[in-house]
Each structure stands twice: as structure tokens, then as C-alpha cells.
Design an enzyme around this catalytic site. Structure first.
Site, PDB file in Angstrom:
ATOM      1  N   GLU A  27      55.086  18.234 147.317  1.00 53.38           N
ATOM      2  CA  GLU A  27      54.797  16.807 147.399  1.00 53.38           C
ATOM      3  C   GLU A  27      53.297  16.623 147.602  1.00 53.38           C
ATOM      4  OE1 GLU A  27      57.367  13.727 149.760  1.00 53.38           O
ATOM      5  OE2 GLU A  27      55.848  14.496 151.117  1.00 53.38           O
ATOM      6  N   ARG A  65      71.146  10.827 162.224  1.00 47.12           N
ATOM      7  CA  ARG A  65      71.634  11.296 163.527  1.00 47.12           C
ATOM      8  C   ARG A  65      70.852  10.599 164.624  1.00 47.12           C
ATOM      9  NH1 ARG A  65      67.036  14.010 164.382  1.00 47.12           N
ATOM     10  NH2 ARG A  65      66.135  15.245 162.694  1.00 47.12           N
ATOM     11  N   LYS A 101      66.016  16.225 150.845  1.00 47.00           N
ATOM     12  CA  LYS A 101      64.859  15.338 150.713  1.00 47.00           C
ATOM     13  C   LYS A 101      64.664  14.840 149.282  1.00 47.00           C
ATOM     14  CE  LYS A 101      62.252  17.064 154.708  1.00 47.00           C
ATOM     15  NZ  LYS A 101      63.303  17.894 155.298  1.00 47.00           N
TER      16      LYS A 101
END
Length: 669
Positions: free
Chosen positions: A191, A285, A113
Site C-alpha cells: 500500500e 471486536r 484488509k
């Protein structure tokens, strides 16, 4: 020679890929473990794995692909789908095998990430403030800059795992520890949390052929979620096209930079009130909710994904290079999970039997599930265990308008029936589609958690539970268990009626039993029956030789998976010193006091001390960590039989006995 693909996954996504491959004329290979066979019947060949951990073993999967002479490997989602090591191992095989997914370099960026955020920032795509953290102290330092609330995330989490929102300093250390435990690579970052009114979760479906040519199939909204696990998704969102367009442009910009190949989903948070938005992550994906994009775009995304990894196939050759107009219909995916909403969404393992299963059908209704079997490999039951996630089925509904889609969804949920000992979240799904906020579109990412109780009540009402009670179908002293209504409500078929007489014998068990304790016999008669869905539930009143007056009783079957009774002991629910396991799960971590007590430490009671709120044991269930905390200050007097790291314990198992200081004999102090 036709391609041959190993589907390195299980459940509904394995069945989904195997079906598309068969339609294309490809040969197929499945991998499976004992008690999880349903998808294997859809393949031409199947290889048994030693354990669920082998789904994550690169060498094992690559070795099977090589031995079965596969030309391709499709990873599905989860497991190794985002691991560049599998792609590299397949390319290094004696006969190179094609990984159906992005390049290793793209996977390396997308699965991390922090790297994804850095790429987005370099392309002027906005992100929330955040940074990698290596300790709880690092998180404290980040809070000093960003202020609460913050979010701690596993770098390689997914499906809601490895994410915690922290609102207060005292929550920080435990949240960091739990995210670290749910990260396969043991790496996390912090975050700034963007939550509250107006914040929605939007994702864009893209496709690329590896040459730099990319396209998109518009967006989905995934704001109905709990603990960052998605429950309900719709396509498209009901945001205006001008608000959505910057997210689509950002997705195409990043995908072109990566020369993206295959299917991918780019995720964002957007405030519907202010228009502010930030990039979250890339899922490199096929996505769980790809189904609703297929419905509104009239495309088979998995078929396109397979074809993109055959010789010289491009978006142009598949007629997928030209921008598609925005969809005019709507689709919703309702995730049916093995969770009991009445017990704070406690996970519910067990067995589902074929006679106890009814799926909705009809125009615009599609069911993707692993609770099925191929005619060549017919199954009578399916085991819902603790090794995999809780998803049982995806109920996909399409309508020409949002209102029609919602009406069809309500009807489909009303036709759904799963009996037996596995509880599901169907009432929550029904409550979502019946809520005024759903119709108004005023849902944010914390909406479900704020309104869970009301939503559950709405859903139970919508499914007719309350009306059944008022009609006396469940609560009636004179009800007989063989009535049609009784079977429909509870599934009971046992010939137990008021007046049934039983003889109960109680005696010591086993060779070690105390021979001085005599056997005792008692007589029991069922005076009345309030509910008979035995063996799931039996309640009423009884007269016994144990007491001179009638006794009310309620006998309910636990949702625990099978656990050997001789290996553990059960907690006494009437003994406040007994700490019981609230659900079935694998023990992954014990409090130091429990470790000391189990090893017979002689170093004094200070090593046995626990404080209120401290985690006594961490149980992992369906890839999620669950914490059992100390209810009060005290000392661990002893640990329950068989409780140790690595074992699976059942609901109701005695974890330990915690006594307060005043409860301890003076000799122990």
C-alpha cells in the site's frame, strides 16, 4: 436460565469482560496456561490449556465451551476474535453456542484488509492505492507504479504486527519476508504509505444490532505510535467536528451495509493540514482502547456488547439508537508495556512481585491490568513471558478539559512504581504528556519515532530521575542500601556495605570438567558502593587478589526470562567474533549458514558464508519478530550450544561465532 460465557482470552481484557458478565449475573468460564493465572481468578470456572497456542485453536476453544455448557463465547481482542471459523464451529455445536461478535461473513471481510478496502471503494469511501502481493518481485512492481515510500502489511495482522514501511529498494525483500512471517495466513499486500507531517490516525467507535441499525460513539486519536503499535490514545480527537464528520459518516455507511452486530472500530488516516483522508481497516471486536470512549461517553461498552447477544435485544431496547452528542470531556489511555526504552524498546520479560507494585489512584484515574488478582485467588507475583504481547496495564485518565486530563495523567504516572527486573516504558509515557507538541496537538504517526530520545529525556526528568541523581540518592559512595531513599530508587534490600569481604572459589564444573585444572581461591573486598539495588544492580570499586590495583565493577541483572544454564552457552562480550542474542526470544528462523554449521555440513565454507546485514536468526518475542543481523562479512565457524529452531534462548546467549576470512586458519579455506 442465566447465560454462561466462556471468555476465550487472557490478561486485562479477560478480566474486563468477566467483570461485566458477573455484574449482569452471567456465569463465567476462563481459560489459562501455567504462569498466566491472574484473570482465571475472576471467573466461576477455569480450564487449563496445554500451551499458549491453544488460544488460537478453534477446536480446543469450541470444545471447552461445549463441555462447560456455555451459552456464549466472548473472544476479547486478538487470538480468535476475528476468525470466522470459531463462530461457525460454535454454531455447529450439538447445542449451538452464541459467538459474541459479528457474523462470519462480516468477519471474513473485516479480517481481510483487501476485502475491506474493496467494500469501502464500492461505497465511495476513499482508500490508499494498494494491492495483494505474493512475492518480493510483486512488491517491486507495485513500487514502480506507486513510488516510495510504501507499506507492506499482513492481511490479518494487528497490534502493529505484520507492518513495515519501505523507503529504499534494498529494504524491500527483507520487509516482505518479515511481514509474511508475522501473518498467520501467510498473505500480505502493499500500500502507498501516507506518513509525515499532518497525518493522524483516527478511529470511530460504532455499535450495531445486526438489523442494519447502527450508531457511533464518536472518535479516538491514536497517532502516538511506534512501529505502528499504539502507545497513547485520546478521546475525542482535537480535530474540528466538520473534519471528523466524513469519517463518522463513512463508518456508519459501511456498518449499515454489513448489517453490523456488536462493537466495531473503523480506522482512518487523515491529514489535519489538507483534510485528505483514507479508510484503513475494520476491527470487528472490542478495541484495546475502548476504555477512553467509555469514560467520555459514560457508557459500559462491554456490558452493551454482552446484552446485544441476548434474545431480541436491539439498540432501541438498550436506548443506544439515538445519536449521542459530542463529548465535552477528554480521556487518555497510556499503555504501560514491558519494554526498555533505553535499549531501543527492547522487550523485557521477567517477574513482577506484589511488594514491588504501586498503582496510581484518585479521581479520574482508572487502571485496567492483569497484574492483579481476585481475593479468592491471591497472587504474590506475575510472570511476564515471551508468548504474549508486552502490555502490562492501561492507565486511563479523564478530565473536564484536555489540560486537566494531561495534568492528571502526569500526576498518575508520577505515582506509578514497578520494581524488580521488568523494565517499562513509563518514562516515555511521561515524556509524551510533557512535550510541547502534545499540548499543541501537532503530533503525527511518525512523531514518536522521530523524537524518541528527546521524549525519553523529558520523561525521565518529569519522573524525578535526574533530580534524584543530583540529590545523591542513587550516586553516592557513602549511601547505605538500607536507607529509605535507596529502597525507593532501586528496591535493594540486601545487607551489602562498603568493607564487605568475600571469598571467591573458581573450579571446573561437572563430571566432564578437566581434572588437571586446579581450583583457585580469591579474596574480594568491596571498597565502595556507588549504587546498591541488588540483585538488580550493584556497582562500585573492589580490591581483589586477582589484581594489585582496585577495580571498578558493575553487576546488573539481565531482564531475560529464566533459561536453563546447562542448555546454552553465553557469548563473550569481549570477543568480537561472538554474536549474542540481544534479548530473550524463541528462535523461528536460522540463516542457512547456521543450519549448515549446526548439522556439521562437509560441503565447504561457501555454505557457511554470511554477508554483513544478513539476518542470522529471527527471534519472536511477544508475537513480534526481531532480527539479529551479521555485523560483517565472514564465515560461521560454529553455532552456539542449544541454538536451534523452536527453542527459547536468553539475552546474552551465544548464537554463533562469525570469523572473517583473514581470521580463519588456512586449512579452513
Amino acid at each position: 436460565m442465566a447465560p454462561k460465557v466462556l471468555v476465550a482470552n487472557r490478561g486485562e481484557i479477560a478480566i474486563r469482560v468477566l467483570r461485566s458478565a458477573r455484574e449482569l449475573g452471567w456465569s463465567t468460564v476462563a481459560v489459562y496456561i501455567d504462569n498466566d493465572l491472574s484473570h482465571a481468578g475472576y471467573a466461576d470456572e477455569a480450564t487449563r490449556l496445554e500451551s499458549a497456542a491453544d488460544f488460537l485453536n478453534v477446536a480446543t476453544i469450541a470444545g471447552i465451551a461445549s463441555r462447560t455448557k456455555c451459552t456464549h463465547v466472548h473472544p476479547g481482542y486478538g487470538f480468535l476474535s476475528e476468525n470466522p471459523s470459531l463462530s461457525q464451529a460454535l454454531a455447529s455445536s450439538t447445542l449451538p453456542i452464541t459467538f459474541i461478535g459479528p457474523s462470519p461473513d462480516t468477519l471474513r471481510i473485516a479480517s481481510d484488509k483487501i476485502l475491506s478496502r474493496e467494500l469501502a471503494t464500492s461505497l465511495q469511501v476513499p482508500v490508499a492505492s494498494g494491492e495483494r502481493v505474493f512475492s518480493a518481485e510483486d512488491v517491486h512492481a507495485f513500487v514502480h507504479k506507486a513510488q516510495f515510500p510504501i507499506m507492506i502489511k499482513a492481511l490479518d495482522g494487528g497490534g502493529g504486527r505484520g507492518i513495515r514501511v519501505v523507503n529504499h529498494p534494498e529494504e524491500l525483500e527483507e520487509a516482505f519476508k518479515r511481514c509474511l512471517g508475522e501473518s498467520p495466513s501467510k498473505q500480505v499486500f502493499a500500500e502507498k504509505a501516507l506518513t509525515g507531517a499532518g497525518w493522524k490516525h483516527i478511529e470511530v467507535q460504532i455499535i450495531g444490532d445486526g438489523t442494519g441499525a447502527v450508531n457511533h460513539f464518536w472518535e479516538r486519536e491514536c497517532s502516538v505510535q511506534r512501529r505502528f503499535q499504539k502507545f497513547v490514545e485520546t478521546a475525542p480527537s482535537r480535530l474540528s467536528r466538520p473534519i471528523v464528520q466524513p469519517l463518522i459518516d463513512a463508518s456508519l455507511t459501511i456498518a449499515r451495509k454489513l448489517k453490523y452486530r456488536g462493537l466495531g472500530t473503523f480506522e482512518y488516516l487523515i491529514n489535519a493540514q489538507s483534510g485528505d483522508w483514507v479508510f484503513l481497516e475494520i476491527n470487528p471486536r472490542v478495541q484495546v482502547e475502548h476504555t477512553i470512549t467509555e469514560e467520555v461517553m459514560d457508557l459500559d461498552l462491554v456490558r452493551a456488547q454482552l446484552l446485544l447477544f441476548t434474545h431480541n435485544t436491539t439498540l432501541q431496547s438498550l436506548s443506544l439508537a439515538t445519536p449521542f452528542p459530542a463529548p465535552t470531556s477528554f480521556a487518555v489511555q497510556l499503555r504501560l508495556t514491558a519494554e526498555d526504552p533505553s535499549k531501543n524498546f527492547q522487550l523485557s520479560p521477567g517477574v513482577v512481585r506484589s511488594p514491588d507494585l504501586t498503582w496510581p489512584t484518585g479521581r479520574g484515574v482508572r487502571i485496567d491490568t492483569w497484574l492483579s488478582s481476585h481475593p479468592s485467588h491471591h497472587l504474590e507475583s506475575w510472570t511476564v513471558g515471551t508468548e504474549f504481547d508486552s502490555l502490562l496495564a492501561k492507565i486511563i485518565v479523564r478530565g473536564s478539559s484536555f489540560e486537566e486530563m494531561t495534568q492528571k495523567a502526569r500526576r498518575a504516572l508520577g505515582e506509578l512504581f514497578i520494581g524488580g527486573d521488568v523494565k517499562t516504558n513509563v518514562a516515555v509515557l511521561a515524556g509524551v504528556t510533557d512535550h510541547p507538541d502534545w499540548i499543541a496537538g501537532s503530533i503525527d504517526t511518525l512523531w514518536l519515532e522521530r523524537n524518541a530520545s528527546q521524549i525519553l529525556d523529558l520523561g525521565q526528568l518529569a519522573l524525578g530521575k535526574t533530580s534524584a541523581l543530583h540529590q545523591g540518592l542513587v550516586h553516592a559512595d557513602t549511601a547505605t542500601p538500607t536507607s529509605a531513599a535507596g529502597k525507593a530508587i532501586g528496591g535493594g534490600a540486601m545487607p551489602i556495605q562498603p568493607g564487605s569481604l568475600f571469598t571467591l572459589t573458581l573450579s571446573p564444573n561437572g563430571s566432564s570438567a578437566d581434572s588437571h585444572v586446579p581450583s583457585a581461591k580469591h579474596t574480594l573486598m568491596l571498597s565502595s558502593i556507588r549504587q546498591n539495588a541488588f540483585p538488580e544492580m550493584l556497582s562500585g570499586t573492589l580490591q581483589t587478589s586477582l589484581a594489585p590495583t582496585p577495580l571498578s565493577f558493575s553487576l546488573s541483572q539481565s531482564t531475560s526470562a529464566s533459561v536453563s544454564g546447562s542448555d546454552v552457552e553465553l557469548a563473550d562480550p569481549n570477543d568480537l567474533t561472538h554474536i549474542a542474542a540481544p534479548l530473550t526470544g524463541k528462535v523461528v528462523e536460522l540463516h542457512p549458514a547456521l543450519v549448515a554449521a549446526s548439522t556439521g555440513s562437509k560441503e565447504g565454507n561457501s555454505h557457511m558464508r554470511v554477508r554483513r546485514g544478513e539476518p542470522l536468526v529471527i527471534l519472536t518475542v511477544m508475537k513480534m519478530e526481531n532480527t539479529v543481523v551479521a555485523p560483517r562479512d565472514g564465515f560461521v565457524q560454529r553455532v552456539g550450544k542449544g541454538v536451534r529452531s523452536g527453542v527459547v534462548i536468553g539475552e546474552g546467549t551465544l548464537i554463533c561465532v562469525v570469523e572473517t576470512e583473514t581470521e580463519l586458519p588456512s586449512s579452513k579455506l
